[in-house]
Design a protein around this motif. Structure first.
Motif, short mmCIF file in Angstrom:
data_model
loop_
_atom_site.label_atom_id
_atom_site.label_comp_id
_atom_site.label_asym_id
_atom_site.label_seq_id
_atom_site.Cartn_x
_atom_site.Cartn_y
_atom_site.Cartn_z
N UNK A 1 1.37 36.90 8.90
CA UNK A 1 2.43 36.02 8.35
C UNK A 1 1.81 35.06 7.34
N UNK A 2 1.81 35.48 6.11
CA UNK A 2 1.14 34.71 5.06
C UNK A 2 1.90 33.44 4.69
N UNK A 3 3.24 33.54 4.77
CA UNK A 3 4.04 32.38 4.39
C UNK A 3 4.91 32.60 3.17
N UNK A 4 4.79 33.76 2.53
CA UNK A 4 5.62 34.00 1.34
C UNK A 4 6.86 34.83 1.64
N UNK A 5 6.88 35.49 2.76
CA UNK A 5 8.00 36.38 3.06
C UNK A 5 9.14 35.64 3.73
N UNK A 6 10.35 35.97 3.32
CA UNK A 6 11.55 35.45 3.97
C UNK A 6 11.61 36.08 5.36
N UNK A 7 11.51 35.26 6.40
CA UNK A 7 11.41 35.79 7.76
C UNK A 7 12.67 36.49 8.22
N UNK A 8 13.77 36.29 7.51
CA UNK A 8 15.03 36.94 7.92
C UNK A 8 15.13 38.36 7.38
N UNK A 9 14.17 38.75 6.53
CA UNK A 9 14.20 40.08 5.91
C UNK A 9 13.14 40.95 6.55
N UNK B 1 3.63 45.50 7.39
CA UNK B 1 3.11 44.14 7.54
C UNK B 1 2.07 43.85 6.47
N UNK B 2 1.88 42.56 6.21
CA UNK B 2 0.99 42.14 5.12
C UNK B 2 -0.45 42.60 5.34
N UNK B 3 -0.94 42.52 6.58
CA UNK B 3 -2.35 42.90 6.79
C UNK B 3 -2.55 44.40 6.69
N UNK B 4 -1.54 45.20 7.04
CA UNK B 4 -1.66 46.64 6.84
C UNK B 4 -1.61 46.96 5.35
N UNK B 5 -0.75 46.26 4.62
CA UNK B 5 -0.68 46.46 3.17
C UNK B 5 -2.03 46.16 2.52
N UNK B 6 -2.66 45.07 2.97
CA UNK B 6 -3.98 44.72 2.43
C UNK B 6 -5.00 45.80 2.76
N UNK B 7 -4.91 46.36 3.97
CA UNK B 7 -5.84 47.42 4.38
C UNK B 7 -5.68 48.66 3.49
N UNK C 1 -1.05 29.63 2.11
CA UNK C 1 0.35 29.23 2.13
C UNK C 1 0.84 28.80 3.51
N UNK C 2 0.06 29.10 4.55
CA UNK C 2 0.50 28.82 5.91
C UNK C 2 0.44 27.33 6.21
N UNK C 3 1.45 26.83 6.90
CA UNK C 3 1.44 25.41 7.26
C UNK C 3 1.17 25.20 8.74
N UNK C 4 0.91 26.28 9.47
CA UNK C 4 0.63 26.13 10.89
C UNK C 4 -0.50 27.07 11.30
N UNK C 5 -1.45 26.52 12.02
CA UNK C 5 -2.52 27.28 12.67
C UNK C 5 -2.66 26.77 14.09
N UNK C 6 -3.22 27.58 14.94
CA UNK C 6 -3.35 27.19 16.34
C UNK C 6 -4.36 26.08 16.57
N UNK C 7 -5.22 25.81 15.58
CA UNK C 7 -6.23 24.77 15.77
C UNK C 7 -5.78 23.40 15.26
N UNK D 1 7.73 36.69 -4.54
CA UNK D 1 6.73 36.38 -5.57
C UNK D 1 6.77 34.89 -5.91
N UNK D 2 7.97 34.36 -6.03
CA UNK D 2 8.13 32.92 -6.31
C UNK D 2 7.59 32.09 -5.15
N UNK D 3 7.85 32.52 -3.92
CA UNK D 3 7.36 31.80 -2.74
C UNK D 3 5.83 31.71 -2.75
N UNK D 4 5.19 32.74 -3.29
CA UNK D 4 3.73 32.78 -3.34
C UNK D 4 3.17 32.07 -4.57
#
Length: 737
Positions: A164-172, A177-183, A226-232, A281-284
């Motif tokens: 969850x990078x933060x650029x995708x509209x979560x309702x869509x 997934x982003x990490x598979x796309x990167x792979x 772009x993420x505003x939340x991490x577990x740490x 793209x705009x979100x990113x």
């Protein structure tokens, strides 16, 4: 800053990419494990992995490992951790629990509750208050993985999946997934291509995930920026200064990287999807860095100024019912686009059905197995160059005819077809005379006599003359263009030599038979033609099915049944279109029973019988023959027949059958059950077309049973070139069991 034991999780089959990625971040002592990688480092190392990993799901800081043999062991092990070091009493936490091969705890919900109780009880005992549960964005997320008797207890530093990078509209919902796309991009060599200013195009870009991941890789853009939340972030040991330093460094690298971004373009035929991609793209913050436009796959092409690079896509998988043909056509169209517009490019795509990959007509490197969620997929990597092109084999009659027609229209007819014509003329002279002498109206006139022309040609005579051509699938060593030319030449010569209209010549592709080929319909002409065999009238269909409805090689067996059927009770199992039933009825059988699981073929059999005005009682049963036989054989007084014809398929796993049937493994049970329905002095004819079949004579050495191999005498002369087209045995029951 202390060192920690850390663990990164990743989707299945991406472990090697994760290890390489962690090492590229300067991390030492990285070791691949199942669905992840173990490594060591300080907080900066852990933060860097969270910020920069493109393929990881989570980064875990391991607090403890211990043995769990009972539920209490889990509770006690969790309580050994001083949770006040990680969480304030009034803070919030969540628990993620998973277990594999555990006898102590196999319910993940119960395991999570046990961990929660241990933490809450410790805090309440020390501070007389308890932390809250927050499953969305807790101060800390506790991750517990129980394998067998070993627990790995960790803090989830990522908080939520790093895909969850933060650029995708979560309702869509997106198909990847982003990490598979990167792979996919990393496996496809995109970093090197991007460094050389190569272009990237996704011709089916959808919501733009591959485009965005490609841009972030090329621009040295940290995927976690772009993420505003991490577990740490809510963890008591969080080093905010260290984290801010890393983010500032990543921001500078991104600023520089975006100035060197190569051309990245996406096409999609759906306007709504294009708008979603532009929003992402705009979100990113990548407006004007990635070009997206509405364009059909057939129109996807690079501009002349774009440097050749990588074409990558995640085409539809065709998983939904009814999508198969449309998806296959799409892959064919995509293959043509690649060949016509992308010479000199590299191509990468992920597919779930390897057969669809062949529709592209471009040879790939050895496919790599990946998983899109739980779905096993293959990653294809191709160099788009002419030497890699091939013509995909046709999947149905319509496609094959189209290929051959195209070869003919392009003037690619075979110049050596005269050689085939001469052989066909010679054969016709011989077999026409033989057919007239033996009153045979349907027969084979050519059977791959010349290896270059690998086809069977059958003549059917009735009110008109029809020709059924069965093309044997050429070996992979034969060039597809040459195969098309020869078949086009063959089809051009047949009407002239056999003196039949071109529309009376029908082409079929004969491949290694799948379990349900006989029952598959690929046409809907509804055209039936009447032919005659041994005084029997029979209906054949040349256009709608793989077979015509009349197996010509079984002609002698049918005539044998006809001669022996007078006043007999006849059973036809796996009856197909009922031609053997017709022969028995015309031969004077007093009763017939016809069994097949296809209602279509039973109706065909009924129509065949109606053509022949016969006496006797005729019964038609729609059933799985295996089940029907087994049921009837168990009856206190089984049905009794004087004459049985048993011609089962070689193999079947039809949806209409509960079990898989294999003629080699199951023939003894099948024959034994059929024999229980055979009357004393009765005869059972058993036949199979399985070329490697071996009859288990020892298992069928039953008292009072005579088994005789009559294969040679049941092969008709016009099939003598291929004498193993079928095997046949006569089983005679001499006395009551």
């Amino acid at each position: 800053m202390p060192n920690y034991s850390l663990f990164a999780t990743t989707p299945k089959a991406l472990e090697d990419i994760l290890v390489a990625e962690l090492k590229s971040l300067g991390i030492q002592n990285v070791k691949a494990t199942v669905a992840g990688a173990a490594f060591e480092g300080d907080l900066e190392t852990a933060y860097r992995a969270c910020l920069w990993s493109r393929v990881a799901n989570r980064i875990l800081l391991v607090l403890s490992t211990f043995t769990v043999k009972t539920q209490q062991d889990l509770y006690d092990g969790v309580q050994k951790i001083n949770w006040f070091e990680h969480l304030n009493p009034e803070g919030s936490f969540a628990v993620t629990f998973s277990a594999k091969n555990s006898e102590a705890i196999n319910n993940t919900h119960f395991g999570a509750l046990k961990v929660k109780d241990a933490v809450v009880d410790q805090m309440r005992a020390k501070f007389n208050t308890r932390p809250n549960i927050d499953t969305e964005q807790p101060n800390i997320r506790i991750n517990v993985y129980l394998q067998g008797e070993t627990v790995r207890l960790s803090l989830d530093l990522s908080g939520e999946s790093l895909h969850r990078r933060g650029y995708r509209d979560v309702t869509i919902q997106a198909p990847i997934k982003e990490n598979l796309a990167a792979a996919l991009l990393l496996r496809g060599g995109w970093p090197k291509i991007a460094a050389q200013h190569g272009t990237l195009i996704d011709p089916m870009c959808g919501s733009g995930t591959l485009l965005l991941e490609a841009a972030m890789i090329a621009a040295d853009y940290a995927p976690g920026l772009l993420r505003d939340y991490y577990g740490f972030l809510g963890w008591k040991k969080h080093d905010a200064q260290c984290w801010e330093k890393l983010c500032a460094e990543a921001g500078k690298r991104k600023y520089v990287g975006l100035t060197k971004l190569p051309v990245i373009v996406g096409f999609d035929q759906d306007r709504h999807t294009v708008n979603i991609a532009l929003k992402h793209i705009a979100n990113a913050g990548l407006q004007n860095k990635i070009h997206v436009e509405r364009r059909d796959i057939a129109e996807a092409a690079p501009a002349e100024s774009w440097q050749p690079g990588l074409l990558i896509c995640n085409p539809p998988y065709g998983e939904r019912l009814g999508d198969e043909k449309a998806t296959a056509d799409l892959y064919t169209k995509l293959g043509e686009t690649l060949k016509n517009h992308f010479l000199g490019w590299q191509a990468v795509m992920i597919i779930s059905n390897p057969e669809l990959g062949f529709r592209l007509g471009i040879r790939s490197q050895k496919p790599v197995t990946l998983f899109n969620g739980a779905l096993e997929c293959k990653l294809l990597r191709m160099a788009i160059e002419e030497k890699a092109f091939f013509i995909p084999k046709a999947q149905n009659q319509e496609e094959r005819l189209a290929q051959v027609t195209a070869s003919s229209q392009e003037g690619q007819g075979d110049s050596d077809a005269g050689m085939f014509a001469n052989r066909l003329k010679k054969n016709l002279k011989k077999w026409a005379k033989w057919a007239k002498q033996n009153q045979v109206s349907c027969y084979r006139v050519y059977d791959a006599d010349l290896p270059e022309y690998a086809a069977a040609v059958d003549l059917y005579q009735g009110g008109q003359t029809w020709v059924n051509v069965q093309e044997y699938e050429p070996p992979k060593t034969i060039d597809r263009h040459k195969a098309d030319q020869r078949l086009a030449g063959l089809l051009a010569e047949i009407p002239k030599v056999l003196n039949v209209p071109r529309e009376n010549v029908f082409l079929k592709i004969r491949r290694k038979q799948r379990s349900t080929d006989q029952y598959e319909k690929f046409g809907d002409s509804g055209q039936f033609y009447e032919v005659e065999e041994g005084g029997c009238k029979l209906l054949v269909n040349f256009a709608d099915y793989l077979d015509t409805g009349l197996f010509l090689d079984h002609r002698p067996v049918r005539l044998l049944i006809q001669r022996q059927a007078k006043a007999k009770r006849f059973l036809n199992l796996f009856a197909y279109t009922g031609s053997a039933t017709v022969h028995a009825a015309v031969g004077g059988a007093k009763a017939t029973t016809t069994v097949d699981m296809s209602n279509t073929y039973l109706n065909w059999a009924k129509n065949n019988l109606v053509l022949n005005k016969t006496d006797g009682e005729h019964e038609f049963i729609q059933a799985d023959c295996l089940e029907w036989l087994a049921h009837e054989a168990k009856q206190p007084v089984p049905r009794q027949y004087d004459l049985i014809f048993l011609d089962p398929p070689t193999f079947s796993n039809s949806k209409r059958m509960d079990d898989v049937f294999d003629i080699q493994n199951d023939h003894v049970t099948l024959i034994t059950n059929a024999l229980k329905l055979l009357a004393p002095q009765g005869v059972l004819y058993f036949s199979t077309n399985f070329k490697r079949f071996k009859l288990d004579a020892a298992a069928l050495a039953l008292p009072g049973l005579t088994v005789t191999d009559i294969s040679a005498e049941t092969i008709p002369e016009d099939f003598a070139r291929h004498s193993k087209i079928h095997y046949c045995w006569r089983l005679v029951k001499q006395c009551v069991e």
